[in-house]
Design a protein around this motif. Structure first.
Motif, PDB file in Angstrom:
ATOM      1  N   LYS A  24       0.847  -1.178   0.000  1.00  0.00           N
ATOM      2  CA  LYS A  24       0.000   0.000   0.000  1.00  0.00           C
ATOM      3  C   LYS A  24       0.890   1.238   0.000  1.00  0.00           C
ATOM      4  CE  LYS A  24      -3.804  -2.258   2.461  1.00  0.00           C
ATOM      5  NZ  LYS A  24      -4.684  -2.223   3.656  1.00  0.00           N
ATOM      6  N   LEU A  25       0.682   2.112  -0.952  1.00  0.00           N
ATOM      7  CA  LEU A  25       1.539   3.286  -1.099  1.00  0.00           C
ATOM      8  C   LEU A  25       0.998   4.454  -0.285  1.00  0.00           C
ATOM      9  CD1 LEU A  25       2.264   3.198  -4.945  1.00  0.00           C
ATOM     10  CD2 LEU A  25       3.536   2.128  -3.080  1.00  0.00           C
ATOM     11  N   THR A  26       1.929   5.250   0.264  1.00  0.00           N
ATOM     12  CA  THR A  26       1.561   6.473   0.962  1.00  0.00           C
ATOM     13  C   THR A  26       1.237   7.563  -0.051  1.00  0.00           C
ATOM     14  OG1 THR A  26       3.823   7.320   1.024  1.00  0.00           O
ATOM     15  CG2 THR A  26       3.161   5.836   2.818  1.00  0.00           C
ATOM     16  N   ALA A  27       0.749   8.688   0.444  1.00  0.00           N
ATOM     17  CA  ALA A  27       0.395   9.803  -0.436  1.00  0.00           C
ATOM     18  C   ALA A  27       1.608  10.295  -1.229  1.00  0.00           C
ATOM     19  CB  ALA A  27      -0.207  10.936   0.381  1.00  0.00           C
ATOM     20  N   ASP A  28       2.768  10.400  -0.553  1.00  0.00           N
ATOM     21  CA  ASP A  28       3.985  10.855  -1.240  1.00  0.00           C
ATOM     22  C   ASP A  28       4.420   9.852  -2.306  1.00  0.00           C
ATOM     23  OD1 ASP A  28       4.087  13.180   0.174  1.00  0.00           O
ATOM     24  OD2 ASP A  28       5.705  12.551   1.527  1.00  0.00           O
ATOM     25  N   GLN A  29       4.309   8.563  -1.981  1.00  0.00           N
ATOM     26  CA  GLN A  29       4.707   7.531  -2.948  1.00  0.00           C
ATOM     27  C   GLN A  29       3.771   7.534  -4.160  1.00  0.00           C
ATOM     28  OE1 GLN A  29       4.576   4.123  -0.399  1.00  0.00           O
ATOM     29  NE2 GLN A  29       6.303   4.830   0.844  1.00  0.00           N
ATOM     30  N   LYS A  30       2.482   7.715  -3.906  1.00  0.00           N
ATOM     31  CA  LYS A  30       1.516   7.788  -5.009  1.00  0.00           C
ATOM     32  C   LYS A  30       1.801   8.996  -5.902  1.00  0.00           C
ATOM     33  CE  LYS A  30      -2.288   5.437  -2.627  1.00  0.00           C
ATOM     34  NZ  LYS A  30      -3.641   5.592  -2.023  1.00  0.00           N
ATOM     35  N   LEU A  31       2.108  10.141  -5.265  1.00  0.00           N
ATOM     36  CA  LEU A  31       2.414  11.344  -6.035  1.00  0.00           C
ATOM     37  C   LEU A  31       3.664  11.144  -6.878  1.00  0.00           C
ATOM     38  CD1 LEU A  31       2.035  14.306  -6.813  1.00  0.00           C
ATOM     39  CD2 LEU A  31       3.273  14.930  -4.711  1.00  0.00           C
ATOM     40  N   ALA A  32       4.707  10.556  -6.275  1.00  0.00           N
ATOM     41  CA  ALA A  32       5.956  10.323  -7.016  1.00  0.00           C
ATOM     42  C   ALA A  32       5.729   9.401  -8.197  1.00  0.00           C
ATOM     43  CB  ALA A  32       7.008   9.743  -6.068  1.00  0.00           C
ATOM     44  N   LEU A  33       4.969   8.333  -7.981  1.00  0.00           N
ATOM     45  CA  LEU A  33       4.696   7.389  -9.065  1.00  0.00           C
ATOM     46  C   LEU A  33       3.860   8.039 -10.164  1.00  0.00           C
ATOM     47  CD1 LEU A  33       5.051   4.516 -10.084  1.00  0.00           C
ATOM     48  CD2 LEU A  33       3.002   3.866  -8.800  1.00  0.00           C
ATOM     49  N   GLU A  34       2.901   8.829  -9.762  1.00  0.00           N
ATOM     50  CA  GLU A  34       2.049   9.524 -10.735  1.00  0.00           C
ATOM     51  C   GLU A  34       2.871  10.497 -11.580  1.00  0.00           C
ATOM     52  OE1 GLU A  34      -1.485  12.816 -10.455  1.00  0.00           O
ATOM     53  OE2 GLU A  34      -1.674  11.052  -9.155  1.00  0.00           O
ATOM     54  N   CYS A  35       3.777  11.236 -10.923  1.00  0.00           N
ATOM     55  CA  CYS A  35       4.638  12.180 -11.647  1.00  0.00           C
ATOM     56  C   CYS A  35       5.509  11.437 -12.671  1.00  0.00           C
ATOM     57  CB  CYS A  35       5.528  12.943 -10.669  1.00  0.00           C
ATOM     58  SG  CYS A  35       4.661  14.144  -9.642  1.00  0.00           S
TER      59      CYS A  35
END
Length: 348
Positions: free
Chosen positions: A265-276
């Motif tokens: 499960k990804l954190t908010a920062d990890q999700k943002l980094a992956l999305e970028c």
């Protein structure tokens, strides 16, 4: 009137009654909270051990700690007290020096300017003559703060680790160094065939420790540093690192702590980094084609992440991206080669 009543009257009157140095009445004891060489992790004055199976980055963690103390740098955000480090190396200088050089490269430091002493060969700490030579260093270098013994087996003169007498001799030698230098002594030691049973050898070793750090490897590149004993203070929280290639060796970078078999499960920062990263790759592919566009340089990814992150300042945004990036790599959502990042198997 008994002896203590007489002493108490003298004590209240300011008259000193001398006892041997290692004995005190309770009324003469002023307890202080434990002081740490590395905040919350390594006591300033005591015996500790880093324990784990072979090839699980024990020495890398020990060097990371020791070099942080010598350089007066935080150990992954934990404050340190600066001082001279003695590293008793039992497994060859070349390998240790490549690791030291990689660590110093990552911190932009010159290793030759650090108060870090490295032995040429193992030292049999159970030999009184060899131990005495080590203790004599105090005459010229009184600010020794940390002594690392790498490893117990290599620096114990072929002792029988399961024999209580042999182990007692080794522990007593370590205690002598602790009291002589007023420093921390950290022993690197292996687990047995059953890693769940802890440190190899006689149980008196574990009993003598103030702190035990257990090292657990996760997958190919991750390692956890777990507090399995902290005698006089709360146990520190588990820390997790990812091995990153640097020069001819690796360094350990802190990443998110996770359980070995937990769902990713990804954190908010990890999700943002992956999305970028995904959006940058899509834009690259549209411009340069599938092959050339599938990789994004670290600087470009970090810039886009920081632009969209809500952190208070540039430093906090850099830290958030570094931790998210390391975790995404360790979870195989992202792959990296020469600072160019692409999507991993779990993402594509």
């Amino acid at each position: 009137m008994n002896a203590f009543s007489s002493y108490a009257q003298q004590h209240d009157s300011g008259i000193s009654h001398q006892l041997p140095d290692n004995l005190n009445y309770l009324c003469d004891i002023n307890l202080e909270k434990p002081h740490f060489l590395i905040e919350g992790i390594l006591p300033r004055n005591g015996l500790s051990a880093i324990v784990g199976p072979s090839y699980c980055y024990k020495t890398f963690i020990a060097l990371d700690m020791a070099l942080s103390v010598a350089a007066c740098l935080p150990f992954h955000e934990m404050d340190t007290q600066q001082g001279t480090v003695i590293y008793v190396n039992g497994e060859g200088r070349y390998g240790i020096m490549t690791r030291i050089n990689a660590w110093c490269q990552s911190k932009s430091l010159d290793p030759k300017r650090l108060p870090f002493i490295l032995s040429k060969s193992p030292i049999n700490l159970r030999d009184p003559a060899e131990l005495a030579k080590l203790l004599d260093i105090y005459q010229n270098i009184p600010d020794v703060r940390l002594i690392v013994i790498d490893t117990l087996n290599r620096n114990a003169g072929g002792m029988n680790e399961n024999a209580p007498v042999d182990m007692a001799e080794f522990v007593n030698a370590c205690s002598s160094m602790v009291h002589h230098f007023d420093c921390a002594v950290c022993v690197i030691h292996h687990t047995g065939k059953d890693t769940s049973s802890g440190a190899r050898g006689h149980s008196s070793f574990y009993a003598a420790l103030d702190t035990e750090i257990s090292v657990k490897k996760l997958g190919d590149h991750d390692v956890q540093m777990i507090c399995s004993k902290q005698k006089d203070a709360p146990e520190f929280e588990t820390m997790q690192f990812i091995a990153v290639s640097t020069l001819d060796s690796i360094i350990l970078e802190k990443t998110e702590t996770r359980k070995a078999n937990s769902k990713n499960k990804l954190t908010a920062d990890q999700k943002l980094a992956l999305e970028c990263l995904q959006e940058l790759i899509e834009a690259n592919t549209a411009t340069n084609g599938d092959v050339a566009g599938k990789n994004v340089h670290l600087d470009k990814w970090r810039h886009e992440f920081k632009r969209r992150h809500t952190g208070d300042n540039d430093k906090s945004k850099n830290t958030a991206h570094q931790r998210a990036r390391n975790t995404l790599v360790s979870l195989k959502f992202v792959e990296v080669k020469d600072d160019f990042y692409s999507l991993g198997d779990k993402t594509t």
